[in-house]
Design a protein around this motif. Structure first.
Motif, PDB file in Angstrom:
ATOM      1  N   SER A   1       0.817  -1.220   0.000  1.00 56.82           N
ATOM      2  CA  SER A   1       0.000   0.000   0.000  1.00 56.82           C
ATOM      3  C   SER A   1       0.847   1.265   0.000  1.00 56.82           C
ATOM      4  O   SER A   1       0.346   2.354  -0.308  1.00 56.82           O
ATOM      5  CB  SER A   1      -0.935   0.012   1.215  1.00 56.82           C
ATOM      6  N   THR A   2       2.132   1.147   0.340  1.00 54.14           N
ATOM      7  CA  THR A   2       3.033   2.308   0.316  1.00 54.14           C
ATOM      8  C   THR A   2       4.031   2.220  -0.840  1.00 54.14           C
ATOM      9  O   THR A   2       5.018   2.961  -0.874  1.00 54.14           O
ATOM     10  CB  THR A   2       3.789   2.456   1.646  1.00 54.14           C
ATOM     11  N   GLY A   3       3.790   1.270  -1.760  1.00 53.86           N
ATOM     12  CA  GLY A   3       4.626   1.169  -2.950  1.00 53.86           C
ATOM     13  C   GLY A   3       5.815   0.242  -2.844  1.00 53.86           C
ATOM     14  O   GLY A   3       6.708   0.281  -3.701  1.00 53.86           O
ATOM     15  N   VAL A   4       5.840  -0.620  -1.819  1.00 58.44           N
ATOM     16  CA  VAL A   4       6.946  -1.560  -1.649  1.00 58.44           C
ATOM     17  C   VAL A   4       6.387  -2.982  -1.636  1.00 58.44           C
ATOM     18  O   VAL A   4       5.567  -3.323  -0.785  1.00 58.44           O
ATOM     19  CB  VAL A   4       7.723  -1.293  -0.349  1.00 58.44           C
TER      20      VAL A   4
ATOM     21  N   ALA B   1      18.585  -9.526  -1.069  1.00 58.65           N
ATOM     22  CA  ALA B   1      19.372  -9.008  -2.190  1.00 58.65           C
ATOM     23  C   ALA B   1      19.370  -7.484  -2.193  1.00 58.65           C
ATOM     24  O   ALA B   1      20.409  -6.846  -2.418  1.00 58.65           O
ATOM     25  CB  ALA B   1      18.820  -9.548  -3.502  1.00 58.65           C
ATOM     26  N   ALA B   2      18.219  -6.888  -1.941  1.00 58.64           N
ATOM     27  CA  ALA B   2      18.128  -5.429  -1.905  1.00 58.64           C
ATOM     28  C   ALA B   2      18.923  -4.865  -0.733  1.00 58.64           C
ATOM     29  O   ALA B   2      19.571  -3.814  -0.851  1.00 58.64           O
ATOM     30  CB  ALA B   2      16.665  -4.999  -1.819  1.00 58.64           C
ATOM     31  N   GLU B   3      18.891  -5.548   0.390  1.00 55.89           N
ATOM     32  CA  GLU B   3      19.651  -5.102   1.556  1.00 55.89           C
ATOM     33  C   GLU B   3      21.158  -5.169   1.282  1.00 55.89           C
ATOM     34  O   GLU B   3      21.912  -4.253   1.646  1.00 55.89           O
ATOM     35  CB  GLU B   3      19.307  -5.968   2.768  1.00 55.89           C
ATOM     36  N   ALA B   4      21.606  -6.248   0.659  1.00 58.45           N
ATOM     37  CA  ALA B   4      23.029  -6.397   0.361  1.00 58.45           C
ATOM     38  C   ALA B   4      23.495  -5.287  -0.580  1.00 58.45           C
ATOM     39  O   ALA B   4      24.577  -4.710  -0.392  1.00 58.45           O
ATOM     40  CB  ALA B   4      23.293  -7.770  -0.248  1.00 58.45           C
ATOM     41  N   ALA B   5      22.680  -4.981  -1.572  1.00 55.89           N
ATOM     42  CA  ALA B   5      23.041  -3.935  -2.533  1.00 55.89           C
ATOM     43  C   ALA B   5      23.114  -2.570  -1.867  1.00 55.89           C
ATOM     44  O   ALA B   5      23.908  -1.708  -2.267  1.00 55.89           O
ATOM     45  CB  ALA B   5      22.036  -3.918  -3.680  1.00 55.89           C
ATOM     46  N   ALA B   6      22.279  -2.352  -0.847  1.00 57.43           N
ATOM     47  CA  ALA B   6      22.222  -1.051  -0.178  1.00 57.43           C
ATOM     48  C   ALA B   6      23.165  -0.951   1.016  1.00 57.43           C
ATOM     49  O   ALA B   6      23.294   0.126   1.612  1.00 57.43           O
ATOM     50  CB  ALA B   6      20.791  -0.776   0.274  1.00 57.43           C
ATOM     51  N   GLY B   7      23.809  -2.053   1.388  1.00 48.72           N
ATOM     52  CA  GLY B   7      24.719  -2.028   2.529  1.00 48.72           C
ATOM     53  C   GLY B   7      24.031  -1.999   3.879  1.00 48.72           C
ATOM     54  O   GLY B   7      24.573  -1.464   4.859  1.00 48.72           O
ATOM     55  N   VAL B   8      22.845  -2.581   3.975  1.00 52.35           N
ATOM     56  CA  VAL B   8      22.129  -2.658   5.251  1.00 52.35           C
ATOM     57  C   VAL B   8      22.925  -3.519   6.227  1.00 52.35           C
ATOM     58  O   VAL B   8      23.440  -4.578   5.862  1.00 52.35           O
ATOM     59  CB  VAL B   8      20.705  -3.231   5.038  1.00 52.35           C
ATOM     60  N   GLY B   9      22.997  -3.090   7.476  1.00 55.76           N
ATOM     61  CA  GLY B   9      23.849  -3.772   8.441  1.00 55.76           C
ATOM     62  C   GLY B   9      23.172  -4.723   9.403  1.00 55.76           C
ATOM     63  O   GLY B   9      23.849  -5.392  10.191  1.00 55.76           O
ATOM     64  N   HIS B  10      21.841  -4.793   9.374  1.00 61.58           N
ATOM     65  CA  HIS B  10      21.135  -5.656  10.343  1.00 61.58           C
ATOM     66  C   HIS B  10      19.772  -6.023   9.773  1.00 61.58           C
ATOM     67  O   HIS B  10      18.976  -5.142   9.432  1.00 61.58           O
ATOM     68  CB  HIS B  10      20.978  -4.921  11.675  1.00 61.58           C
ATOM     69  N   HIS B  11      19.519  -7.313   9.662  1.00 54.29           N
ATOM     70  CA  HIS B  11      18.225  -7.828   9.216  1.00 54.29           C
ATOM     71  C   HIS B  11      17.532  -8.471  10.411  1.00 54.29           C
ATOM     72  O   HIS B  11      18.081  -9.387  11.039  1.00 54.29           O
ATOM     73  CB  HIS B  11      18.419  -8.867   8.106  1.00 54.29           C
ATOM     74  N   VAL B  12      16.341  -7.981  10.742  1.00 55.08           N
ATOM     75  CA  VAL B  12      15.555  -8.530  11.846  1.00 55.08           C
ATOM     76  C   VAL B  12      14.291  -9.161  11.266  1.00 55.08           C
ATOM     77  O   VAL B  12      13.601  -8.534  10.460  1.00 55.08           O
ATOM     78  CB  VAL B  12      15.164  -7.435  12.859  1.00 55.08           C
TER      79      VAL B  12
ATOM     80  N   LEU C   1      11.796  -1.746  -3.638  1.00 56.70           N
ATOM     81  CA  LEU C   1      12.769  -2.184  -2.639  1.00 56.70           C
ATOM     82  C   LEU C   1      14.063  -1.366  -2.693  1.00 56.70           C
ATOM     83  O   LEU C   1      14.574  -0.926  -1.660  1.00 56.70           O
ATOM     84  CB  LEU C   1      13.087  -3.666  -2.810  1.00 56.70           C
ATOM     85  N   ALA C   2      14.602  -1.186  -3.879  1.00 56.09           N
ATOM     86  CA  ALA C   2      15.864  -0.449  -3.994  1.00 56.09           C
ATOM     87  C   ALA C   2      15.720   0.965  -3.454  1.00 56.09           C
ATOM     88  O   ALA C   2      16.601   1.473  -2.750  1.00 56.09           O
ATOM     89  CB  ALA C   2      16.323  -0.424  -5.452  1.00 56.09           C
ATOM     90  N   GLU C   3      14.602   1.605  -3.775  1.00 54.15           N
ATOM     91  CA  GLU C   3      14.400   2.989  -3.342  1.00 54.15           C
ATOM     92  C   GLU C   3      14.268   3.098  -1.828  1.00 54.15           C
ATOM     93  O   GLU C   3      14.871   3.972  -1.200  1.00 54.15           O
ATOM     94  CB  GLU C   3      13.151   3.564  -4.016  1.00 54.15           C
ATOM     95  N   VAL C   4      13.486   2.203  -1.220  1.00 54.08           N
ATOM     96  CA  VAL C   4      13.237   2.320   0.220  1.00 54.08           C
ATOM     97  C   VAL C   4      14.478   1.964   1.037  1.00 54.08           C
ATOM     98  O   VAL C   4      14.641   2.414   2.173  1.00 54.08           O
ATOM     99  CB  VAL C   4      12.027   1.454   0.635  1.00 54.08           C
TER     100      VAL C   4
END
Length: 251
Positions: free
Chosen positions: A33-36, A81-92, A44-47
């Motif tokens: 509903s918010t475009g993701v 995959a989107a997190e890895a590309a963006a350099g996210v440091g923690h997945h919960v 995903l890439a944008e958010v």
């Protein structure tokens, strides 16, 4: 600090978003509903831009064996995959206590598949495994109904308020990755058949709760501790008898 909450408009997600914002963080509620959309990858890439932590509270629209497995595998792969590309440091991620020990449930097999994808990824993670929510008690009773009877096993049952689950998820998101699992349960342990007998009485529900050691819980038989966390697990604060949704709202 930017947090992306997948499923951030839902029961738990909306509470996690609110809690993080109260602490002064940027918390983005991400949902179709918010475009993701984690299934298609849309948005995903944008958010993910600038995100430090991603909290996955998404859930499958279908609990059928094939579709639920497809949902969690596809959604989780796209998200990681989107997190890895963006350099996210923690997945919960939020999951279910006992998922690994109940292989006859298609839904729980899908959650285990999700766990494995998270554990095999390069992203530091925390998996929060919660017991059943108070908000799902009526649905559990309905799923166990045969005619005018509700069949329940005489095993331990330790449900938790959604608000307490949200607090546990928020705490995990604000902390360092544990690269493992954290369990959380409600503050009280009941016998499952007795709990539902009392719950239906409070609802003025005429269905009879029948004690059945072989009663199936979403397709699987339960052992004594299948649905309860370890003895050292942190517990919620809200008791079922104090939870506002325990009885129908006055009209």
């Amino acid at each position: 600090m930017k947090f992306v909450i997948i499923g951030g408009t839902g029961l738990i997600g909306s509470k996690v978003v609110a809690g993080l914002r109260e602490r002064g963080h940027e918390a983005v509620a991400a949902a179709p509903s918010t475009g993701v959309n984690t299934l298609t990858g849309e948005g995903l890439a944008e958010v993910m831009t600038g995100a430090s932590v991603v909290v996955d509270l998404s859930n499958s629209p279908s609990f059928e064996d094939g579709p639920v497995l497809e949902f969690f595998q596809t959604s989780t792969r796209n998200l990681l995959a989107a997190e890895a590309a963006a350099g996210v440091g923690h997945h919960v991620a939020l999951s279910v206590v006992g998922a690994e020990d109940l292989p006859d449930s298609g839904y729980l097999r899908a959650k285990v598949a999700q766990h494995r994808l998270i554990e095999d990824s390069s992203i530091p993670y925390t998996i929060v495994q919660a017991t059943q929510f108070f908000e799902f008690v009526r649905g559990i009773a309905d799923s166990a109904t045969e005619g005018d009877t509700v069949r329940m096993a005489p095993v331990s049952f330790q449900p938790i308020a959604g608000e307490d689950v949200a607090r546990a998820v928020g705490k995990a998101a604000l902390g360092e990755p544990v690269n493992g699992r954290v369990e959380v349960g409600g503050p009280e342990r009941f016998r499952m058949d007795e709990f539902f007998r009392d719950a239906l009485a409070a609802w003025n529900d005429p269905r009879e709760v029948v004690t059945d050691p072989h009663a199936r819980y979403f397709g699987t038989e339960l052992k004594e501790r299948s649905l309860v966390p370890g003895d050292d697990a942190p517990l919620g604060e809200i008791r079922y008898r104090d939870w506002p949704g325990r009885v129908p709202a006055a009209e």
